[in-house]
Design a protein around this motif. Structure first.
Motif, PDB file in Angstrom:
ATOM      1  N   PRO A   1       9.072 -12.044 -21.499  1.00 11.97           N
ATOM      2  CA  PRO A   1       9.908 -12.513 -20.380  1.00 11.97           C
ATOM      3  C   PRO A   1       9.160 -12.387 -19.055  1.00 11.97           C
ATOM      4  O   PRO A   1       8.427 -11.436 -18.842  1.00 11.97           O
ATOM      5  N   TYR A   2       9.366 -13.369 -18.201  1.00  9.94           N
ATOM      6  CA  TYR A   2       8.812 -13.293 -16.860  1.00  9.94           C
ATOM      7  C   TYR A   2       9.750 -12.433 -16.016  1.00  9.94           C
ATOM      8  O   TYR A   2      10.942 -12.720 -15.923  1.00  9.94           O
ATOM      9  N   VAL A   3       9.216 -11.398 -15.419  1.00  9.86           N
ATOM     10  CA  VAL A   3       9.992 -10.538 -14.529  1.00  9.86           C
ATOM     11  C   VAL A   3       9.391 -10.678 -13.135  1.00  9.86           C
ATOM     12  O   VAL A   3       8.207 -10.380 -12.929  1.00  9.86           O
ATOM     13  N   PRO A   4      10.175 -11.155 -12.175  1.00 11.34           N
ATOM     14  CA  PRO A   4       9.645 -11.322 -10.819  1.00 11.34           C
ATOM     15  C   PRO A   4       9.154  -9.992 -10.236  1.00 11.34           C
ATOM     16  O   PRO A   4       9.675  -8.922 -10.559  1.00 11.34           O
ATOM     17  N   GLU A   5       8.152 -10.110  -9.395  1.00  9.56           N
ATOM     18  CA  GLU A   5       7.627  -8.933  -8.712  1.00  9.56           C
ATOM     19  C   GLU A   5       8.561  -8.539  -7.578  1.00  9.56           C
ATOM     20  O   GLU A   5       9.360  -9.344  -7.102  1.00  9.56           O
ATOM     21  N   GLU A   6       8.424  -7.290  -7.132  1.00  9.52           N
ATOM     22  CA  GLU A   6       9.209  -6.822  -5.994  1.00  9.52           C
ATOM     23  C   GLU A   6       8.893  -7.700  -4.792  1.00  9.52           C
ATOM     24  O   GLU A   6       7.741  -8.005  -4.521  1.00  9.52           O
ATOM     25  N   GLY A   7       9.920  -8.157  -4.119  1.00 18.15           N
ATOM     26  CA  GLY A   7       9.738  -9.014  -2.959  1.00 18.15           C
ATOM     27  C   GLY A   7       9.667 -10.498  -3.280  1.00 18.15           C
ATOM     28  O   GLY A   7       9.700 -11.325  -2.382  1.00 18.15           O
ATOM     29  N   GLU A   8       9.552 -10.836  -4.561  1.00 21.25           N
ATOM     30  CA  GLU A   8       9.543 -12.248  -4.951  1.00 21.25           C
ATOM     31  C   GLU A   8      10.980 -12.778  -4.899  1.00 21.25           C
ATOM     32  O   GLU A   8      11.919 -12.066  -5.218  1.00 21.25           O
ATOM     33  N   PHE A   9      11.164 -13.973  -4.503  1.00 25.04           N
ATOM     34  CA  PHE A   9      12.472 -14.629  -4.388  1.00 25.04           C
ATOM     35  C   PHE A   9      13.442 -13.847  -3.489  1.00 25.04           C
ATOM     36  O   PHE A   9      14.591 -13.601  -3.857  1.00 25.04           O
ATOM     37  N   PRO A  10      13.016 -13.492  -2.268  1.00 24.58           N
ATOM     38  CA  PRO A  10      13.925 -12.736  -1.387  1.00 24.58           C
ATOM     39  C   PRO A  10      15.186 -13.516  -1.031  1.00 24.58           C
ATOM     40  O   PRO A  10      16.247 -12.921  -0.838  1.00 24.58           O
ATOM     41  N   HIS A  11      15.094 -14.854  -0.973  1.00 26.41           N
ATOM     42  CA  HIS A  11      16.267 -15.672  -0.638  1.00 26.41           C
ATOM     43  C   HIS A  11      17.316 -15.633  -1.750  1.00 26.41           C
ATOM     44  O   HIS A  11      18.470 -15.965  -1.523  1.00 26.41           O
ATOM     45  N   LEU A  12      16.919 -15.185  -2.957  1.00 26.89           N
ATOM     46  CA  LEU A  12      17.870 -15.053  -4.072  1.00 26.89           C
ATOM     47  C   LEU A  12      18.325 -13.605  -4.255  1.00 26.89           C
ATOM     48  O   LEU A  12      19.005 -13.291  -5.219  1.00 26.89           O
ATOM     49  N   ALA A  13      17.927 -12.734  -3.336  1.00 26.66           N
ATOM     50  CA  ALA A  13      18.300 -11.312  -3.349  1.00 26.66           C
ATOM     51  C   ALA A  13      17.710 -10.557  -4.542  1.00 26.66           C
ATOM     52  O   ALA A  13      18.298  -9.600  -5.020  1.00 26.66           O
ATOM     53  N   TRP A  14      16.519 -11.022  -5.025  1.00 24.20           N
ATOM     54  CA  TRP A  14      15.873 -10.286  -6.105  1.00 24.20           C
ATOM     55  C   TRP A  14      15.602  -8.878  -5.603  1.00 24.20           C
ATOM     56  O   TRP A  14      15.084  -8.678  -4.522  1.00 24.20           O
ATOM     57  N   GLY A  15      15.970  -7.894  -6.377  1.00 17.06           N
ATOM     58  CA  GLY A  15      15.906  -6.492  -5.976  1.00 17.06           C
ATOM     59  C   GLY A  15      17.302  -5.893  -5.893  1.00 17.06           C
ATOM     60  O   GLY A  15      17.481  -4.691  -6.053  1.00 17.06           O
ATOM     61  N   ASN A  16      18.307  -6.732  -5.649  1.00 13.78           N
ATOM     62  CA  ASN A  16      19.696  -6.286  -5.715  1.00 13.78           C
ATOM     63  C   ASN A  16      20.002  -6.027  -7.193  1.00 13.78           C
ATOM     64  O   ASN A  16      19.653  -6.839  -8.042  1.00 13.78           O
ATOM     65  N   PRO A  17      20.639  -4.898  -7.535  1.00 20.26           N
ATOM     66  CA  PRO A  17      20.876  -4.604  -8.952  1.00 20.26           C
ATOM     67  C   PRO A  17      21.763  -5.612  -9.674  1.00 20.26           C
ATOM     68  O   PRO A  17      21.746  -5.676 -10.902  1.00 20.26           O
ATOM     69  N   ASN A  18      22.488  -6.422  -8.925  1.00 21.43           N
ATOM     70  CA  ASN A  18      23.359  -7.428  -9.545  1.00 21.43           C
ATOM     71  C   ASN A  18      22.720  -8.806  -9.593  1.00 21.43           C
ATOM     72  O   ASN A  18      23.396  -9.805  -9.850  1.00 21.43           O
ATOM     73  N   VAL A  19      21.426  -8.863  -9.343  1.00 20.87           N
ATOM     74  CA  VAL A  19      20.627 -10.075  -9.539  1.00 20.87           C
ATOM     75  C   VAL A  19      19.645  -9.736 -10.657  1.00 20.87           C
ATOM     76  O   VAL A  19      18.769  -8.899 -10.481  1.00 20.87           O
ATOM     77  N   ILE A  20      19.838 -10.378 -11.803  1.00 24.96           N
ATOM     78  CA  ILE A  20      19.067 -10.028 -12.993  1.00 24.96           C
ATOM     79  C   ILE A  20      18.441 -11.273 -13.611  1.00 24.96           C
ATOM     80  O   ILE A  20      18.774 -12.387 -13.234  1.00 24.96           O
ATOM     81  N   THR A  21      17.547 -11.050 -14.568  1.00 24.91           N
ATOM     82  CA  THR A  21      16.950 -12.182 -15.285  1.00 24.91           C
ATOM     83  C   THR A  21      17.817 -12.538 -16.487  1.00 24.91           C
ATOM     84  O   THR A  21      18.676 -11.762 -16.912  1.00 24.91           O
ATOM     85  N   ASN A  22      17.548 -13.698 -17.063  1.00 23.72           N
ATOM     86  CA  ASN A  22      18.306 -14.122 -18.236  1.00 23.72           C
ATOM     87  C   ASN A  22      18.077 -13.178 -19.424  1.00 23.72           C
ATOM     88  O   ASN A  22      18.984 -12.969 -20.221  1.00 23.72           O
ATOM     89  N   CYS A  23      16.893 -12.601 -19.537  1.00 30.02           N
ATOM     90  CA  CYS A  23      16.648 -11.625 -20.622  1.00 30.02           C
ATOM     91  C   CYS A  23      17.462 -10.346 -20.398  1.00 30.02           C
ATOM     92  O   CYS A  23      17.980  -9.769 -21.349  1.00 30.02           O
ATOM     93  N   GLN A  24      17.587  -9.913 -19.156  1.00 34.39           N
ATOM     94  CA  GLN A  24      18.410  -8.737 -18.865  1.00 34.39           C
ATOM     95  C   GLN A  24      19.880  -9.017 -19.167  1.00 34.39           C
ATOM     96  O   GLN A  24      20.587  -8.137 -19.678  1.00 34.39           O
ATOM     97  N   PHE A  25      20.350 -10.227 -18.855  1.00 39.76           N
ATOM     98  CA  PHE A  25      21.731 -10.576 -19.170  1.00 39.76           C
ATOM     99  C   PHE A  25      21.959 -10.535 -20.679  1.00 39.76           C
ATOM    100  O   PHE A  25      23.001 -10.080 -21.141  1.00 39.76           O
ATOM    101  N   GLU A  26      20.980 -11.004 -21.427  1.00 44.52           N
ATOM    102  CA  GLU A  26      21.099 -10.998 -22.891  1.00 44.52           C
ATOM    103  C   GLU A  26      21.270  -9.566 -23.409  1.00 44.52           C
ATOM    104  O   GLU A  26      22.076  -9.319 -24.308  1.00 44.52           O
ATOM    105  N   GLU A  27      20.536  -8.627 -22.840  1.00 43.22           N
ATOM    106  CA  GLU A  27      20.661  -7.218 -23.225  1.00 43.22           C
ATOM    107  C   GLU A  27      22.055  -6.679 -22.893  1.00 43.22           C
ATOM    108  O   GLU A  27      22.654  -5.953 -23.687  1.00 43.22           O
ATOM    109  N   ILE A  28      22.561  -7.020 -21.720  1.00 42.21           N
ATOM    110  CA  ILE A  28      23.905  -6.571 -21.328  1.00 42.21           C
ATOM    111  C   ILE A  28      24.942  -7.136 -22.287  1.00 42.21           C
ATOM    112  O   ILE A  28      25.822  -6.417 -22.762  1.00 42.21           O
ATOM    113  N   ALA A  29      24.847  -8.426 -22.583  1.00 40.54           N
ATOM    114  CA  ALA A  29      25.819  -9.073 -23.470  1.00 40.54           C
ATOM    115  C   ALA A  29      25.747  -8.500 -24.880  1.00 40.54           C
ATOM    116  O   ALA A  29      26.774  -8.360 -25.552  1.00 40.54           O
TER     117      ALA A  29
END
Length: 172
Positions: A8-36
């Motif tokens: 899985p591609y995991v964005p680096e810290e500071g990548e996609f700041p306009h999407l709030a990457w780094g906020n714990p409620n902004v996750i990748t699709n692989c992380q969502f799969e683990e939660i589900a």
């Protein structure tokens, strides 16, 4: 055929700041799969149940409608599948918003896409996700410009899922 696999591609810290990457409620699709996979879909930040999710298919923030670097037909289908997960978890009031620049559902998967379109709790639209930000109540506000419905929308959601894609294992 050489099938080297993927990770899985995991964005680096500071990548996609306009999407709030780094906020714990902004996750990748692989992380969502683990939660589900673990049962009820809950927010990573506080464990509260999730009733609304923005599935962000494009990195946005630019004028070239570019998707995430490793996006593909797989990330489109995963978003549709995960939207269905949310609706199964919250059949009465679950809301899934699939926000894309390019929806790829080739061959027989077009029937799956059409079935998802008929679910009243799943909203699909083409548009440029310009901003994701904390909304002050534990969730997020996701702003989308130039949608298929003819304007801009602002969504308050519990969780945002980024379709970051799959990196070939041959890439360092």
């Amino acid at each position: 055929i050489l099938a080297s696999g993927w990770k899985p591609y995991v964005p680096e810290e500071g990548e996609f700041p306009h999407l709030a990457w780094g906020n714990p409620n902004v996750i990748t699709n692989c992380q969502f799969e683990e939660i589900a996979k673990n049962g009820k879909i809950a927010r990573p930040s506080d464990g509260k149940e999730v009733k609304s999710v923005a599935f962000v298919q494009s990195a946005g923030g630019s004028e070239d409608d570019a998707d995430f670097p490793y996006a593909s037909v797989v990330t489109s289908l995963v978003a549709l599948k995960q939207a269905k997960y949310l609706r199964e978890d919250q059949p009465e009031d679950g809301k899934a918003y699939v926000l894309y620049e390019h929806m790829r559902t080739s061959g027989q998967y077009e029937y799956f896409y059409q079935g998802i379109q008929n679910d009243p709790g799943i909203f699909l639209t083409k548009g440029d996700v310009t901003e994701g930000k904390d909304n002050g109540s534990g969730g997020l506000t996701v702003n989308v410009d130039n949608t298929l419905i003819g304007g801009d929308i602002s969504l308050d959601v519990d969780l945002a899922v980024l379709a970051t894609g799959m990196v070939p294992t041959t890439r360092d």
